[in-house]
Design a protein around this motif. Structure first.
Motif, PDB file in Angstrom:
ATOM      1  N   GLU A 235     109.181  16.623  16.509  1.00 29.24           N
ATOM      2  CA  GLU A 235     109.374  15.363  15.780  1.00 29.24           C
ATOM      3  C   GLU A 235     110.851  15.168  15.464  1.00 29.24           C
ATOM      4  OE1 GLU A 235     105.101  15.110  13.374  1.00 29.24           O
ATOM      5  OE2 GLU A 235     106.834  16.029  12.426  1.00 29.24           O
ATOM      6  N   PHE A 236     111.490  16.237  14.994  1.00 29.76           N
ATOM      7  CA  PHE A 236     112.914  16.156  14.675  1.00 29.76           C
ATOM      8  C   PHE A 236     113.721  15.752  15.903  1.00 29.76           C
ATOM      9  CE2 PHE A 236     117.175  17.801  14.595  1.00 29.76           C
ATOM     10  CZ  PHE A 236     117.651  17.372  13.369  1.00 29.76           C
ATOM     11  N   ASN A 237     113.476  16.423  17.017  1.00 32.71           N
ATOM     12  CA  ASN A 237     114.239  16.155  18.234  1.00 32.71           C
ATOM     13  C   ASN A 237     114.069  14.716  18.722  1.00 32.71           C
ATOM     14  OD1 ASN A 237     115.334  18.731  18.351  1.00 32.71           O
ATOM     15  ND2 ASN A 237     113.682  19.520  19.615  1.00 32.71           N
ATOM     16  N   ILE A 238     112.857  14.220  18.670  1.00 34.75           N
ATOM     17  CA  ILE A 238     112.607  12.846  19.101  1.00 34.75           C
ATOM     18  C   ILE A 238     113.335  11.872  18.182  1.00 34.75           C
ATOM     19  CG2 ILE A 238     110.844  11.039  19.326  1.00 34.75           C
ATOM     20  CD1 ILE A 238     108.922  13.301  20.252  1.00 34.75           C
TER      21      ILE A 238
ATOM     22  N   ASP B  58     109.966  14.201  29.459  1.00 34.83           N
ATOM     23  CA  ASP B  58     110.766  15.117  30.286  1.00 34.83           C
ATOM     24  C   ASP B  58     111.767  15.904  29.448  1.00 34.83           C
ATOM     25  OD1 ASP B  58     109.429  14.232  32.513  1.00 34.83           O
ATOM     26  OD2 ASP B  58     111.085  13.011  33.287  1.00 34.83           O
ATOM     27  N   GLU B  59     112.373  15.223  28.478  1.00 31.55           N
ATOM     28  CA  GLU B  59     113.409  15.889  27.680  1.00 31.55           C
ATOM     29  C   GLU B  59     112.846  16.890  26.686  1.00 31.55           C
ATOM     30  OE1 GLU B  59     117.272  14.872  24.918  1.00 31.55           O
ATOM     31  OE2 GLU B  59     116.447  13.346  26.228  1.00 31.55           O
ATOM     32  N   PHE B  60     111.734  16.550  26.043  1.00 32.63           N
ATOM     33  CA  PHE B  60     111.255  17.394  24.945  1.00 32.63           C
ATOM     34  C   PHE B  60     110.028  18.239  25.278  1.00 32.63           C
ATOM     35  CE2 PHE B  60     113.531  13.855  22.847  1.00 32.63           C
ATOM     36  CZ  PHE B  60     114.621  14.601  22.451  1.00 32.63           C
ATOM     37  N   TRP B  61     109.389  17.978  26.400  1.00 33.35           N
ATOM     38  CA  TRP B  61     108.283  18.822  26.831  1.00 33.35           C
ATOM     39  C   TRP B  61     108.656  19.596  28.088  1.00 33.35           C
ATOM     40  CZ3 TRP B  61     107.322  14.688  23.806  1.00 33.35           C
ATOM     41  CH2 TRP B  61     106.305  14.781  22.867  1.00 33.35           C
ATOM     42  N   GLY B  62     109.644  19.114  28.820  1.00 32.84           N
ATOM     43  CA  GLY B  62     110.071  19.748  30.064  1.00 32.84           C
ATOM     44  C   GLY B  62     109.533  19.002  31.270  1.00 32.84           C
ATOM     45  N   VAL B  63     110.268  19.084  32.340  1.00 30.38           N
ATOM     46  CA  VAL B  63     109.925  18.355  33.562  1.00 30.38           C
ATOM     47  C   VAL B  63     108.612  18.849  34.158  1.00 30.38           C
ATOM     48  CG1 VAL B  63     110.744  17.755  35.880  1.00 30.38           C
ATOM     49  CG2 VAL B  63     112.371  17.940  34.007  1.00 30.38           C
ATOM     50  N   ASP B  64     108.327  20.123  34.005  1.00 29.87           N
ATOM     51  CA  ASP B  64     107.146  20.721  34.631  1.00 29.87           C
ATOM     52  C   ASP B  64     105.893  20.671  33.754  1.00 29.87           C
ATOM     53  OD1 ASP B  64     108.706  21.380  36.838  1.00 29.87           O
ATOM     54  OD2 ASP B  64     109.311  23.290  35.958  1.00 29.87           O
ATOM     55  N   THR B  65     105.928  19.917  32.681  1.00 29.34           N
ATOM     56  CA  THR B  65     104.793  19.877  31.762  1.00 29.34           C
ATOM     57  C   THR B  65     103.581  19.194  32.385  1.00 29.34           C
ATOM     58  OG1 THR B  65     104.075  19.312  29.531  1.00 29.34           O
ATOM     59  CG2 THR B  65     105.446  17.699  30.665  1.00 29.34           C
TER      60      THR B  65
END
Length: 121
Positions: free
Chosen positions: A53-56, A75-82
């Motif tokens: 939440e903070f990062n978003i 992509d930024e906060f969960w990762g591209v491969d999520t």
């Protein structure tokens, strides 16, 4: 390990170009986001948020009025491969809206068909 290191270098370069890497504290009106402590203070009262939440919120408030798509945030906060779906972003946006619904400083708005943005009041 090499893929992770390459992603880290890439993200660091993006942040450096955007001058976000050096800006570890973001102050907007009575709201202070501190990346070092991953904390948000509103009128000297801490608002409890998760790291994601903070990062978003930090991302949205770092670029007011800029629209970010769900896939950009995912992509930024969960990762591209999520394998997480795009609707996970909606859940976090809803949580942030609930926690900051009384803010006199900003609001998170939906840009239909595109994504989300922070709008300063």
């Amino acid at each position: 390990m090499i893929i992770w290191l390459n992603q880290l270098i890439w993200v660091t370069a993006l942040l450096r170009r955007a001058h976000v890497a050096n800006d570890r504290k973001l102050t907007i009106g009575n709201t202070v986001l501190d990346a070092d402590s991953v904390s948000i203070m509103v009128d000297s009262q801490e608002i409890s948020v998760t790291v994601r939440e903070f990062n978003i919120l930090f991302k949205l408030l770092s670029y007011p009025n800029k629209t970010f798509s769900r896939s950009q945030l995912l992509d930024e906060f969960w990762g591209v491969d999520t394998t997480t779906g795009l609707r996970a972003v909606d859940v976090y946006i809803t949580k942030l809206r609930d926690k900051f619904s009384g803010s006199d400083v900003f609001e998170i708005t939906t840009v239909h068909g595109l994504g989300y943005k922070a709008v300063l009041k």
